[in-house]
Scaffold this motif. Structure first.
Motif, PDB file in Angstrom:
ATOM      1  N   GLU A 216     -11.833   2.259   1.103  1.00 50.18           N
ATOM      2  CA  GLU A 216     -10.406   2.404   0.872  1.00 50.18           C
ATOM      3  C   GLU A 216      -9.752   1.079   0.503  1.00 50.18           C
ATOM      4  OE1 GLU A 216      -8.714   4.132   4.323  1.00 50.18           O
ATOM      5  OE2 GLU A 216      -9.996   5.910   4.293  1.00 50.18           O
TER       6      GLU A 216
ATOM      7  N   SER B 150       0.851  -1.186   0.000  1.00 55.61           N
ATOM      8  CA  SER B 150       0.000   0.000   0.000  1.00 55.61           C
ATOM      9  C   SER B 150       0.880   1.227   0.000  1.00 55.61           C
ATOM     10  CB  SER B 150      -0.908   0.001   1.250  1.00 55.61           C
ATOM     11  OG  SER B 150      -1.734   1.143   1.270  1.00 55.61           O
ATOM     12  N   GLU B 151       0.574   2.176  -0.883  1.00 52.34           N
ATOM     13  CA  GLU B 151       1.384   3.392  -1.023  1.00 52.34           C
ATOM     14  C   GLU B 151       2.863   3.057  -1.199  1.00 52.34           C
ATOM     15  OE1 GLU B 151       0.015   6.341  -1.332  1.00 52.34           O
ATOM     16  OE2 GLU B 151      -1.981   5.464  -1.032  1.00 52.34           O
ATOM     17  N   GLY B 152       3.122   1.983  -1.946  1.00 53.57           N
ATOM     18  CA  GLY B 152       4.495   1.609  -2.259  1.00 53.57           C
ATOM     19  C   GLY B 152       5.204   0.817  -1.179  1.00 53.57           C
TER      20      GLY B 152
ATOM     21  N   HIS C  82      -8.591  -3.624  -3.129  1.00 52.95           N
ATOM     22  CA  HIS C  82      -7.576  -4.597  -2.727  1.00 52.95           C
ATOM     23  C   HIS C  82      -8.219  -5.921  -2.342  1.00 52.95           C
ATOM     24  CE1 HIS C  82      -4.188  -6.397  -0.673  1.00 52.95           C
ATOM     25  NE2 HIS C  82      -4.867  -6.411   0.454  1.00 52.95           N
TER      26      HIS C  82
END
Length: 246
Positions: A219, A65-67, A223
């Motif tokens: 959110e 998540s977020e890299g 995923h």
């Protein structure tokens, strides 16, 4: 550390501290209700990652998540709370369920007294069955469920990791319960996750604010929807479509 293996598969449990008396689990199952509930609980109770489970010999995933990557099966706890939460994003095939359950329980054997699993089940149901039910060993029922706030599930069977954990409870003095609720199998079922959290609050007297769950679920919906698609493909014996980069 606890290690369990078959000829081709090995599970290793690594943890920074001793487990607590209660282990709460949410796995990649139908509707991802238990996984969503457990993940949400980690955030609401401000838990910190204290360990993880590694799997060799299985088609593994490395979520990110977020890299930032993370382990697919993680353990969370904190000082002052007698609860360890296992968040399992890796789908465990039925044939690997027992070595996985044994690895986790062997690691926790000296300290742990009970295991509770949050689970969505794909069963036909009417409006009156939009609630959580329990399947539990006798000692768990006597210890946690004597007030009757959560009803028993009428009949059926447990398989996979849930069945392996319950069998361990039948064969030992470990208290085990599975809290199950009807869930839609094809997409992440937020309503089912809410029902599981409500049951958990009643049984363990936790103070969990569930109102933000809808926004939280948005959110992670993409995923978890990908996890559901991969789980269904594995169950059907197909190679899942590669949609890992989003």
């Amino acid at each position: 550390m606890s290690i369990r293996s078959t000829e081709r598969t090995r599970f290793d449990v690594t943890h920074d501290s001793a487990p607590t008396e209660t282990l709460l689990c949410g796995f990649s199952e139908f509707g991802l209700a238990g996984l969503t509930a457990a993940d949400y609980l980690v955030k609401q109770l401000d838990l910190e990652q204290t360990g993880h489970v590694a799997a060799e010999g299985l088609p593994a995933i490395t979520p990110f998540s977020e890299g930032a990557p993370r382990n697919h099966t993680r353990l969370f706890s904190r000082d002052g709370l007698d609860l360890t939460v296992l968040v399992g994003e890796l789908f465990i095939p039925v044939g690997m369920a027992k070595p996985f359950a044994d690895a986790v329980l062997d690691w926790a054997e000296e300290e742990i007294a009970e295991v509770a699993v949050l689970s969505g089940v794909p069963v036909a149901h009417g409006p009156d069955e939009h609630r959580a039910f329990y399947i539990a060993t006798e000692d768990y029922r006597e210890h946690r469920l004597d007030d009757g706030e959560v009803p028993p599930m009428g009949g059926g069977f447990l398989d996979g990791v849930n069945g392996a954990l319950m069998q361990r409870g039948l064969d030992s003095d470990l208290r085990v319960a599975v809290f199950a609720t009807p869930a839609h199998a094809q997409t992440p079922d937020v309503e089912a996750a809410l029902r599981l959290l409500d049951a958990l609050e009643r049984v363990y007297d936790l103070d969990v604010d569930t109102e933000p769950l809808e926004s939280f679920a948005e959110e992670v919906r993409q995923h978890y929807a990908e996890l559901a698609a991969r789980m269904q493909a594995v169950e059907a014996g197909r190679q899942p479509e590669d949609r890992m980069y989003m």
